[in-house]
Design an enzyme around this catalytic site. Structure first.
Site, PDB file in Angstrom:
ATOM      1  N   SER A  54       0.849  -1.179   0.000  1.00  0.00           N
ATOM      2  CA  SER A  54       0.000   0.000   0.000  1.00  0.00           C
ATOM      3  C   SER A  54       0.889   1.234   0.000  1.00  0.00           C
ATOM      4  CB  SER A  54      -0.904   0.010   1.238  1.00  0.00           C
ATOM      5  OG  SER A  54      -0.116   0.113   2.421  1.00  0.00           O
ATOM      6  N   LYS A  55       0.271   2.418  -0.014  1.00  0.00           N
ATOM      7  CA  LYS A  55       1.058   3.651  -0.056  1.00  0.00           C
ATOM      8  C   LYS A  55       1.974   3.786   1.152  1.00  0.00           C
ATOM      9  CE  LYS A  55      -1.844   6.484  -3.063  1.00  0.00           C
ATOM     10  NZ  LYS A  55      -2.606   7.736  -3.206  1.00  0.00           N
TER      11      LYS A  55
END
Length: 473
Positions: free
Chosen positions: A242-243
């Site tokens: 994920s980010k």
């Protein structure tokens, strides 16, 4: 005669070139270059509703920065839609596809019933063999592929091994929407064939798609490409990337100060190995790369490893000229002015002293800015702490000593300051640290004697005097 290897990278223009996509592009590029083949870029822009403004340019920019040059013209999937429709019509004519007149309400009811009964919510083929005359009024049909109801579909994958899917698990996928536009599944199959793609190398989240696409390819009568589905990249905790883990666009890594060659080297080692080799040149990567060395397990993204590798590339691989070119705009942004030719020459001559401490380009650029700033300097808290009244008194004495110096080179300056420390019965650090703080505004820098030479006599004395002036008045 061996068939030429042709690979492709086919991103959807819905945002930036993310890090997983960059690795997929790299693997395709390396495999094609290893075999002396071709690497193509296709923009999968069939779904016009999901297009993001600027996304195509971001993909081009990211690929260019990484040095992943493609062969031939970029293919737009949307521009090939007439060809996709023609293939769907051929399947209709041969009885391998059919018009499905299910209304949205009927499909909703079908899925709700399947969910309640614990069955697959895929299309159940209810209108597969019904005559068009039985179609409800006012429903525009979609075109569905007539998927085999029996047997298995086997994907002989170069990474995953043989992957077998029971045909009963695959429903009749839509080829043409009710408005006549082709779907992604049809478009991919046709484009890969028309582009002559021999090897489809992509993420293993496409494995189910591969089984569906293989059915369609065989129904059309084409040869299957060779598949290689790469395990996805996970975060350090093993969760989906994920980010917060680093699932950012390639341009974000450039802005964070990573070198493209370092990032490519890191991505190459995420899921692929060549013995114990961690660092390799582009030419070595091309020479060594093969699908057989791709692992079956997800790899874990580790910023610390990337940062350490980037530091190595800054210290040992990138030329000083390259580092100056990359650092220059960062420095000029901080200064809000352009560097002069003399300042660029100074930066180049000093680079060997700065780069050993840097982990990224931003750090490297920031560490050199003090060479070019105007007086009076600003000081970080640690430098201010060093510049005590005692230190300022020492600097006042040093100023008087250095003003008399007619020879301004590192060896002479070092000898004189060391002699001064012995005369004053002070450790060299008690003198060097205040000088460093006064010259740079920081407590960390290359050697002070080099800095004195880089800045020159006039500027060096002016900076020291700015700090020590209350003792020199």
């Amino acid at each position: 005669m061996t068939k030429k290897v042709i690979t492709r990278f086919a991103p959807s223009p819905t945002g930036f070139l993310h890090i997983g996509g960059a690795r997929t592009a790299l693997f395709n590029w390396l495999f094609a270059r290893h075999h002396g083949g071709e690497f193509h870029l296709r923009i999968e822009d069939t779904d016009r509703k999901r297009l993001t403004e600027g996304a195509v340019e971001a993909i081009y920019d990211g690929m260019s920065w990484l040095g992943l040059t493609h062969d031939g013209e970029v293919v737009s999937q949307y521009e090939q839609r007439a060809r996709h429709v023609d293939i769907a019509n051929e399947l209709l004519a041969s009885g391998k596809a059919y018009h499905c007149y299910c209304s949205p309400e009927e499909l909703k009811e079908m899925r709700e019933t399947a969910r309640a009964e614990g069955r697959s919510m895929g299309y159940d083929g209810r209108r597969r063999d019904r005559a068009p005359a039985e179609a409800p009024e006012g429903v525009k049909p979609v075109v569905r592929f007539k998927s085999p109801n029996e047997g298995e579909t086997v994907i002989r994958d170069q990474v995953q091994g043989d992957v077998t899917v029971a045909n009963t698990q695959l429903d009749d996928m839509i080829l043409l929407r009710a408005d006549g536009s082709p779907t992604y599944m049809l478009s991919v199959v046709v484009d890969d064939h028309d582009m002559g793609v021999t090897h489809v190398i992509r993420g293993d989240d496409h494995l189910t798609n591969a089984a569906r696409q293989a059915q369609l390819i065989l129904a059309i009568g084409w040869a299957l490409p060779i598949y290689a589905h790469i395990p996805l990249i996970h975060g350090p905790d093993g969760a989906k990337l994920s980010k917060r883990h680093g699932a950012l666009g390639v341009e974000a890594y450039r802005e964070m100060g990573y070198l493209p060659d370092a990032l490519k080297n890191y991505l190459l080692r995420l899921g692929w190995a060549h013995g114990d080799d961690e660092i390799m040149s582009e030419q070595q990567a091309i020479e060594w790369f093969g699908l057989d060395a791709i692992g079956k397990s997800p790899s874990r993204f580790d910023f610390t490893k990337l940062e350490n590798l980037n530091g190595y590339y800054i210290r040992e691989v990138a030329s000083n000229e390259t580092l100056v070119d990359i650092c220059r705009p960062v420095i000029e942004k901080a200064l809000t002015r352009q560097l002069t030719e003399d300042e660029i020459t100074l930066l180049l001559s000093a680079m060997d002293e700065f780069k050993p401490r840097a982990k990224n380009i931003n750090d490297l650029a920031a560490s050199t800015v003090f060479l070019f700033v105007s007086r009076p300097l600003s000081f970080i808290p640690k430098a201010e702490k060093i510049l005590s009244d005692e230190a300022k008194n020492i600097l006042a004495d040093i100023t008087g000593l250095l003003e008399k110096n007619s020879v301004w080179d590192a060896d002479t300056l070092e000898a004189e300051i060391k002699a001064f420390s012995e005369t004053q019965e002070l450790k060299l650090g008690k003198i060097a640290q205040p000088i460093r703080a006064a010259l740079t505004g920081s407590n960390v820098s290359p050697g002070i004697f080099d800095i004195l030479v880089w800045l020159g006599k006039e500027e060096s004395l002016a900076r020291i005097t700015d700090v020590a002036k209350e003792y020199t008045d």
